[in-house]
Design an enzyme around this catalytic site. Structure first.
Site, mmCIF file in Angstrom:
data_model
loop_
_atom_site.group_PDB
_atom_site.id
_atom_site.type_symbol
_atom_site.label_atom_id
_atom_site.label_comp_id
_atom_site.label_asym_id
_atom_site.label_seq_id
_atom_site.Cartn_x
_atom_site.Cartn_y
_atom_site.Cartn_z
ATOM 1 N N LYS A 101 0.879 -1.174 0.000
ATOM 2 C CA LYS A 101 0.000 0.000 0.000
ATOM 3 C C LYS A 101 0.908 1.213 0.000
ATOM 4 C CE LYS A 101 -3.522 0.270 2.922
ATOM 5 N NZ LYS A 101 -4.009 0.237 4.326
HETATM 6 C C1 E4P Z 1 -7.390 0.498 4.883
HETATM 7 O O1 E4P Z 1 -6.682 0.065 4.031
HETATM 8 C C2 E4P Z 1 -7.278 1.871 5.418
HETATM 9 O O2 E4P Z 1 -6.007 2.088 5.908
HETATM 10 C C3 E4P Z 1 -8.294 2.055 6.496
HETATM 11 O O3 E4P Z 1 -9.543 1.536 6.079
HETATM 12 C C4 E4P Z 1 -8.408 3.500 6.920
HETATM 13 O O4 E4P Z 1 -9.543 3.573 7.696
HETATM 14 P P1 E4P Z 1 -9.813 4.606 8.888
HETATM 15 O O5 E4P Z 1 -10.400 5.824 8.286
HETATM 16 O O6 E4P Z 1 -10.774 3.842 9.728
HETATM 17 O O7 E4P Z 1 -8.506 4.846 9.582
#
Ligand code: E4P
Length: 212
Positions: A83
């Site tokens: 990512k």
């Molecule tokens: C997933 O890949 C993301 O990092 C995550 O869903 C971010 O979500 P949040 O807004 O709950 O931190």
């Protein structure tokens, strides 16, 4: 269609991985620190369970992002997807990963134009943050719908993996508007499973059958 668990909690990962309810998990540095989970342990578990795991890079410079990403990839090349947070340096690193066929996604997406810039490097996924976009006044579902059109019109293979959910309604809207995949936090997963109306219907069927 793919379903991922948005968690770095080892117990939760085991619970949902049984019988391929999920395809894999998405992690980020916040989730790891919240659970006090070591990345190596989470990777080890995913390896044992044959799950895909998304790992987020932390470095700021594109060459360092590349080196960091390569190290993660080596640990579990079959199912690690990097990512890369959206930024100029992040985008620059994509070309290097592409050359080596290392799977990557672009994360921390808040706008259609960020998706458009990312698509040039055909990531495996773009990851828009649904709830956060809404909280900051944006229109997450319109972004997904329009991104889908751009992806189709340009014959690109990138999939939309929607993330950052706070309700099952948001998950439904994300899928209806063109997401290919969603990553669901465990509390929402439990909420969907624990529908009292489904429970009641199942109990009623059982009770009626045993009346015979
Ligand atoms: C997933 O890949 C993301 O990092 C995550 O869903 C971010 O979500 P949040 O807004 O709950 O931190």
């Amino acid at each position: 269609m793919e379903i991922f668990l948005d968690s770095a909690n080892l117990k939760e990962i085991e619970r949902f991985s049984d019988y391929s309810v999920i395809d894999g998990i998405t992690t980020n540095p916040t989730l790891l620190s919240k659970e006090n989970s070591k990345l190596e342990d989470v990777i080890k578990l995913c390896k044992k369970l044959n799950l895909f795991i998304f790992i987020q890079t932390l470095e700021d410079d594109y060459l360092k992002i590349y080196e960091e990403g390569k190290e993660y990839y080596k640990i579990y090349p079959e199912r690690i997807i990097l990512k890369i947070p959206f930024s100029l340096e992040g985008l620059k690193s994509l070309k290097l990963f592409k050359k080596e066929n290392i799977p990557y996604s672009v994360t921390a997406i808040f706008s259609l134009s960020q998706i458009i810039l990312s698509l040039k490097y055909e990531p495996k996924y773009v990851i828009p943050y649904i709830n956060r976009i809404g909280r900051y006044g944006g229109e997450p579902f319109k972004i997904i719908k329009d991104a889908k059109t751009v992806i189709k019109d340009n014959d690109i293979k990138t999939k939309i993996l929607s993330a950052s959910f706070r309700s099952s309604k948001e998950i439904e809207e994300a899928m209806v508007n063109g997401s290919n995949a969603v990553t669901i936090p465990s509390n929402i997963f439990e909420e969907i499973l624990d529908n009292p109306l489904s429970k009641k219907a199942i109990e009623d069927f059982k009770r009626d059958y045993f009346k015979i």
